[in-house]
Design an enzyme around this catalytic site. Structure first.
Site, PDB file in Angstrom:
ATOM      1  N   GLU A  93      -8.581 -14.037   1.951  1.00 18.44           N
ATOM      2  CA  GLU A  93      -9.695 -14.160   1.057  1.00 18.44           C
ATOM      3  C   GLU A  93      -9.270 -14.588  -0.295  1.00 18.44           C
ATOM      4  O   GLU A  93      -8.421 -14.401  -0.836  1.00 18.44           O
ATOM      5  CB  GLU A  93     -10.405 -12.808   0.623  1.00 18.44           C
ATOM      6  N   ARG A 133       0.971  -2.202   6.854  1.00 17.12           N
ATOM      7  CA  ARG A 133       0.908  -3.194   5.751  1.00 17.12           C
ATOM      8  C   ARG A 133       2.250  -2.868   4.961  1.00 17.12           C
ATOM      9  O   ARG A 133       2.661  -1.527   5.155  1.00 17.12           O
ATOM     10  CB  ARG A 133      -0.130  -2.951   4.629  1.00 17.12           C
ATOM     11  N   LYS A 176      -4.771  -6.333  -4.381  1.00 20.60           N
ATOM     12  CA  LYS A 176      -5.086  -7.454  -5.248  1.00 20.60           C
ATOM     13  C   LYS A 176      -5.923  -6.800  -6.522  1.00 20.60           C
ATOM     14  O   LYS A 176      -5.777  -7.571  -7.573  1.00 20.60           O
ATOM     15  CB  LYS A 176      -5.908  -8.553  -4.722  1.00 20.60           C
TER      16      LYS A 176
HETATM   17  P1  ATP Z   1      -6.175  -6.323  -0.903  1.00 19.66           P
HETATM   18  O1  ATP Z   1      -6.337  -5.102   0.019  1.00 19.66           O
HETATM   19  O2  ATP Z   1      -4.770  -6.260  -1.815  1.00 19.66           O
HETATM   20  O3  ATP Z   1      -7.227  -6.603  -1.649  1.00 19.66           O
HETATM   21  P2  ATP Z   1      -6.393  -7.948   1.208  1.00 19.66           P
HETATM   22  O4  ATP Z   1      -5.923  -7.180   2.613  1.00 19.66           O
HETATM   23  O5  ATP Z   1      -7.628  -7.681   1.172  1.00 19.66           O
HETATM   24  O6  ATP Z   1      -5.480  -7.547   0.141  1.00 19.66           O
HETATM   25  P3  ATP Z   1      -6.466 -10.809   2.265  1.00 19.66           P
HETATM   26  O7  ATP Z   1      -6.565 -11.713   1.395  1.00 19.66           O
HETATM   27  O8  ATP Z   1      -7.573 -10.303   2.964  1.00 19.66           O
HETATM   28  O9  ATP Z   1      -6.158  -9.428   1.204  1.00 19.66           O
HETATM   29  O10 ATP Z   1      -5.171 -10.542   3.046  1.00 19.66           O
HETATM   30  C1  ATP Z   1      -5.133 -11.649   4.181  1.00 19.66           C
HETATM   31  C2  ATP Z   1      -4.331 -11.044   5.251  1.00 19.66           C
HETATM   32  O11 ATP Z   1      -2.973 -10.530   4.678  1.00 19.66           O
HETATM   33  C3  ATP Z   1      -4.859  -9.855   5.950  1.00 19.66           C
HETATM   34  O12 ATP Z   1      -4.756 -10.200   7.303  1.00 19.66           O
HETATM   35  C4  ATP Z   1      -4.082  -8.661   5.529  1.00 19.66           C
HETATM   36  O13 ATP Z   1      -4.221  -7.778   6.436  1.00 19.66           O
HETATM   37  C5  ATP Z   1      -2.652  -9.076   5.048  1.00 19.66           C
HETATM   38  N1  ATP Z   1      -2.209  -8.428   4.006  1.00 19.66           N
HETATM   39  C6  ATP Z   1      -2.635  -7.980   2.745  1.00 19.66           C
HETATM   40  N2  ATP Z   1      -1.723  -7.220   2.189  1.00 19.66           N
HETATM   41  C7  ATP Z   1      -0.796  -6.827   2.893  1.00 19.66           C
HETATM   42  C8  ATP Z   1       0.198  -6.239   2.835  1.00 19.66           C
HETATM   43  N3  ATP Z   1       0.728  -5.407   1.995  1.00 19.66           N
HETATM   44  N4  ATP Z   1       1.056  -5.993   4.103  1.00 19.66           N
HETATM   45  C9  ATP Z   1       1.049  -6.616   5.317  1.00 19.66           C
HETATM   46  N5  ATP Z   1      -0.093  -7.678   5.316  1.00 19.66           N
HETATM   47  C10 ATP Z   1      -1.107  -7.643   4.334  1.00 19.66           C
HETATM   48 MG    MG Z   2      -8.744  -8.219   3.181  1.00 18.26          MG
END
Ligand code: ATP
Ligand code: MG
Length: 585
Positions: A54, A279, A289
């Site tokens: 995102e 994760r 984030k």
């Molecule tokens: P946050 O939870 O910090 O807001 P997010 O998961 O919503 O982060 P996205 O931009 O949706 O952020 O993430 C893109 C991809 O990266 C998703 O498929 C998510 O599962 C993966 N991702 C995000 N954080 C991690 C992590 N700590 N370890 C592994 N994969 C991750």
């Molecule tokens: Mg996400």
């Protein structure tokens, strides 16, 4: 309903022996599931993955794990990987984030070729699919407010209640949904919901919201829309539209999978296979984030690319190499259970890479003047120094030597303790690549602080050996005072003092665990003149000090600024050794 997952510390002893995949890479369970699909001929044996960020923040080291996994699977299995922005929330998304994410993925070494997509490309299709659901009696327009919907949803132990609007006729729903799109209603007045099951044990299935009204400009579609699909409505269908074969995502999406399946079944659309993995969590680090944005907005750091941030842009600015990050992602592997990885492992991967590649230089961080009383004034000679003892091909360089030098203030002790083999009154040391020198006097200012050392040098010891076989225990770094360049050096440490920043005493706010000493700025350092020509972004080793790189934002040829990427101390190697000796292997 999100699933927190079980948190466990990963100790060296828990790590599995490396199972080698075909390409010499570690075979993880995701890879094994996909291998089985290929063997069974599913999707015609094709593999098509995607990385779906995102655009509401910068990518961090956790995202790197997902990028390496998704792009790595496609690379290793002759498949393809898309980069897709799941840009369904116009309020939080910006072009700045889109550009930064593209740059970071490329820097990490991956290529989406011509497959750059946006969920917003599918807004019309998603709208038509929503209409299809309404026509099938599987979605309805609800007038409840967001708070009411929440209250009606029930809890894990209590079933939800049905909205009074749940029984609306298809025709009325179609009309209202069309008018929502036409802009007839204010924000929050209505939503479109799937009609699934208000008593489901899975909260995601209790008539989830599919569309909301939001009179907001979108970074790509501008003002064309005033209703926006919810993430859950857009994400699964976007994967389907792109004919993704394997939707690899993090564990919290496990409970969303039944919803994605329900939607795709209702639409009769292509089903990717969703596989969830744990994760990444890192000690001394936050990887949400929302929290990273707080650090930026409340100015606890200088920006998303502050060298202390776990963002890829911050790590790049700090001097991390993409190779080290990829290596780290490979070594931590992919598991089904959430765990926390020791940040020392990340730093270990970094040191391994830099030790092999980084050119060596000398830098004096806390300069103390040395005058060689028996060295001719005005004379300058050039000494030969090895660029990288780990890489014979890196060659040598010449460094200027003269009567006045700088050495590290911490390399002198007026009253040297036992085992201090550096400079002290009457003590002899070796200057790296230079001569033996002996301290004959320490000059002090009125407050008694040592401001200059008077020394003599032995001209027979050029290159570091005494013809009479005399030994010295210590070798120290130095710079010729007239030739050294002034520089600012920033010494970075962890941003959080506690291994788990979220476990704050009392308040429970992670900011309480910010490390007040996460950066120390030294304004009056000296570095080798040759460093100026070093390409920005190239990380080098300052001998005996650590790895450093020029700051890509603040450093100029007139005002040099260096960031400490890492110290030379490898705490991970110690942890591993301890693990081995405890487990008798
Ligand atoms: P946050 O939870 O910090 O807001 P997010 O998961 O919503 O982060 P996205 O931009 O949706 O952020 O993430 C893109 C991809 O990266 C998703 O498929 C998510 O599962 C993966 N991702 C995000 N954080 C991690 C992590 N700590 N370890 C592994 N994969 C991750
Ligand atoms: Mg996400």
């Amino acid at each position: 309903m999100t699933r927190a997952g079980k948190k466990e510390e990963m100790k060296p002893s828990d790590r599995q022996p490396l199972a080698q995949g075909e390409s010499g890479r570690r075979a993880n369970f995701v890879r094994q599931l996909i291998d089985a699909d290929i063997a069974a001929g599913r999707n015609g044996g094709a593999v098509h993955t995607r990385f779906p960020p995102e655009p509401n923040g910068y990518l961090h080291i956790g995202h790197a794990k997902s990028i390496c996994l998704n792009f790595g699977l496609a690379r290793d299995l002759g498949g393809k990987c898309n980069l897709r922005f799941d840009d369904t929330n116009p309020v939080k998304e910006e072009d700045e984030y889109v550009r930064a994410i593209e740059e970071d993925v490329r820097w990490l070494g991956f290529d989406w070729e011509d497959r750059l997509y946006y969920a917003s490309d599918y807004f019309e299709q998603l709208y038509q699919w929503a209409v299809q659901l309404i026509e099938a009696g599987k979605a309805y327009v609800d007038d409840l407010s967001a708070d009411e919907i929440r209250a009606y949803r029930g809890t894990l132990t209590e079933p939800g209640r049905e909205s009074p609007c749940r029984g609306r006729e298809v025709a009325e729903n179609l009309d209202l949904f069309r008018r929502m799109r036409a802009g007839e209603f204010p924000d929050g007045a209505k939503v479109l919901r799937a009609r699934i099951d208000m008593a489901s044990g899975n909260l995601n299935m209790r008539d989830p919201v599919l569309y909301r009204i939001l009179h907001a400009s979108h970074h790509r579609t501008g003002d064309s829309w005033c209703i926006y699909p919810m993430y859950d409505w857009a994400h699964g269908q976007s994967d389907s539209i792109e004919r993704i074969t394997h939707s690899v995502c993090t564990l919290e999406f496990e409970d969303h999978r039944p919803l994605y399946d329900w939607c795709l079944d209702a639409l009769g659309a292509h089903h990717p296979r969703q596989i969830e993995f744990a994760r990444l969590n890192l000690t001394h680090t936050v990887l949400s984030k929302r929290k990273l944005l707080r650090l930026v907005e409340e100015k606890h750091v200088s920006g998303w690319d502050d060298p202390r941030m776990p963002t890829l842009s911050g790590m790049r600015r700090r001097g991390y190499s993409a190779a080290a990050i990829r290596d780290f992602c490979e070594r931590i592997g992919v598991a089904k259970v959430n765990s926390t990885v020791d940040i020392a492992l990340l730093e270990h991967c970094l040191r391994e890479d830099l030790n092999r590649r980084a050119p060596r230089f000398m830098a004096v961080l806390r300069p103390l003047k040395v005058v060689l009383e028996n060295y001719p004034a005005g004379q300058v000679e050039e000494l030969e120094a090895v660029n990288n003892p780990e890489d014979a091909g890196a060659g040598t360089r010449r460094i200027p030597f003269s009567r006045e030098l700088y050495v590290e203030a911490t390399d002198f002790e007026e009253d040297p303790p036992k085992k201090f083999f550096r400079l002290g009154p009457g003590r002899e040391v070796r200057l790296r690549y230079g001569y033996f020198i002996t301290c004959v006097d320490a000059v002090k200012d009125t407050s008694g602080r040592v401001i200059e050392l008077r020394c003599t040098y032995d001209r027979e010891t050029r290159g570091g050996q005494a013809p009479d076989g005399r030994k010295v225990r210590g070798t120290i770094h130095w710079l010729s005072a007239a030739h050294a360049r002034r520089a600012e050096v920033r010494l970075y440490d962890h941003l959080f003092t506690r291994p788990d920043p979220d476990a704050a005493a009392g308040q429970g706010d992670f900011l309480l665990n910010l490390n007040p000493g996460s950066v120390e700025v030294l304004k009056d350092c000296r570095v080798e003149p040759g460093l100026v020509a070093l390409a920005p972004g190239l990380t080098c080793q300052f001998e005996r000090q650590g790895y450093f790189c020029q700051d890509s934002v603040d450093s100029t040829p007139e005002a040099l600024a260096f960031n400490r990427t890492a110290t030379l101390r490898d705490t991970w190697a110690k942890i591993e050794k301890k693990g081995r000796s405890q487990h008798g292997s």
